[in-house]
Design a protein around this motif. Structure first.
Motif, mmCIF file in Angstrom:
data_model
loop_
_atom_site.group_PDB
_atom_site.id
_atom_site.type_symbol
_atom_site.label_atom_id
_atom_site.label_comp_id
_atom_site.label_asym_id
_atom_site.label_seq_id
_atom_site.Cartn_x
_atom_site.Cartn_y
_atom_site.Cartn_z
ATOM 1 N N GLU A 25 44.402 20.183 -23.641
ATOM 2 C CA GLU A 25 44.305 18.751 -23.954
ATOM 3 C C GLU A 25 44.298 18.505 -25.467
ATOM 4 O O GLU A 25 44.997 17.623 -25.962
ATOM 5 C CB GLU A 25 43.033 18.159 -23.327
ATOM 6 N N GLU A 35 47.663 19.041 -27.011
ATOM 7 C CA GLU A 35 48.547 17.941 -26.622
ATOM 8 C C GLU A 35 48.254 16.710 -27.489
ATOM 9 O O GLU A 35 49.174 16.064 -27.999
ATOM 10 C CB GLU A 35 48.285 17.616 -25.152
ATOM 11 N N ILE A 36 46.974 16.387 -27.644
ATOM 12 C CA ILE A 36 46.559 15.221 -28.454
ATOM 13 C C ILE A 36 47.013 15.386 -29.905
ATOM 14 O O ILE A 36 47.520 14.451 -30.529
ATOM 15 C CB ILE A 36 45.026 15.032 -28.373
ATOM 16 N N LYS A 89 50.852 15.013 -30.071
ATOM 17 C CA LYS A 89 51.339 13.665 -29.794
ATOM 18 C C LYS A 89 50.896 12.651 -30.822
ATOM 19 O O LYS A 89 51.616 11.714 -31.139
ATOM 20 C CB LYS A 89 50.811 13.201 -28.428
ATOM 21 N N LEU A 126 44.553 6.948 -27.685
ATOM 22 C CA LEU A 126 44.267 8.061 -26.770
ATOM 23 C C LEU A 126 43.991 7.540 -25.367
ATOM 24 O O LEU A 126 44.421 8.134 -24.373
ATOM 25 C CB LEU A 126 43.071 8.877 -27.282
ATOM 26 N N LEU A 167 47.180 6.625 -23.731
ATOM 27 C CA LEU A 167 47.937 7.821 -23.342
ATOM 28 C C LEU A 167 47.296 8.539 -22.151
ATOM 29 O O LEU A 167 47.815 9.548 -21.684
ATOM 30 C CB LEU A 167 48.045 8.789 -24.527
ATOM 31 N N TYR A 200 43.983 9.751 -21.987
ATOM 32 C CA TYR A 200 42.894 10.696 -22.274
ATOM 33 C C TYR A 200 41.553 9.971 -22.163
ATOM 34 O O TYR A 200 40.923 9.635 -23.163
ATOM 35 C CB TYR A 200 43.061 11.316 -23.658
#
Lengths: 87, 87
Positions: free
Chosen positions: A59, A62-63, A66, B26, B29, B31
């Protein structure tokens, strides 16, 4: 909860005018022993419990890819801490 | 040479719209487990040898107070590392 500290820095080859400006200002102020200045961003993400270490790594990467870092110009690394312990 | 890592963050009471924007992005997206986002600055200063630990602490605090952090709105902390070891 976990506290994730993310450090985002420009890659070596990328000119960073803000860091240059700080370096010059330090020289003007008389700090001649400061040889180099790098300047980046520092994020602290508080993440809810319930994920394994591998899921968390997935995660966070990915964060970063992105949103937090521009992979053309910036590098990042991160550390995962226990949020309660870090208070 | 010493490598000094300086972390500058907004104080708890200061609103940080950039961190808010990252937090909202976030969430958008997907999260949902990111509960809080803090965003600050991260400096790496390369300092020439020849200073004692106390002189170094004095200089770094002075630099932070004068230039790197705004003491009305920001907190800072730093770590001093051996630059060669950190490469």
């Amino acid at each position: 909860m976990a506290l994730v500290k993310v450090y985002v820095n420009y890659k070596q080859s990328i000119l960073n005018p803000e860091a240059e400006a700080v370096h010059k200002a330090l020289k003007r102020l008389g700090y001649a022993d400061i040889e180099d200045v790098k300047l980046g961003k520092y994020f602290e993400l508080t993440v809810a419990d319930g994920k394994s270490q591998a899921e968390m790594d997935h995660e966070i990467n990915e964060i970063c890819d992105k949103l937090l870092a521009n992979y053309n110009m910036e590098n990042y690394h991160y550390e995962i801490e226990d949020a309660e312990a870090a208070q």
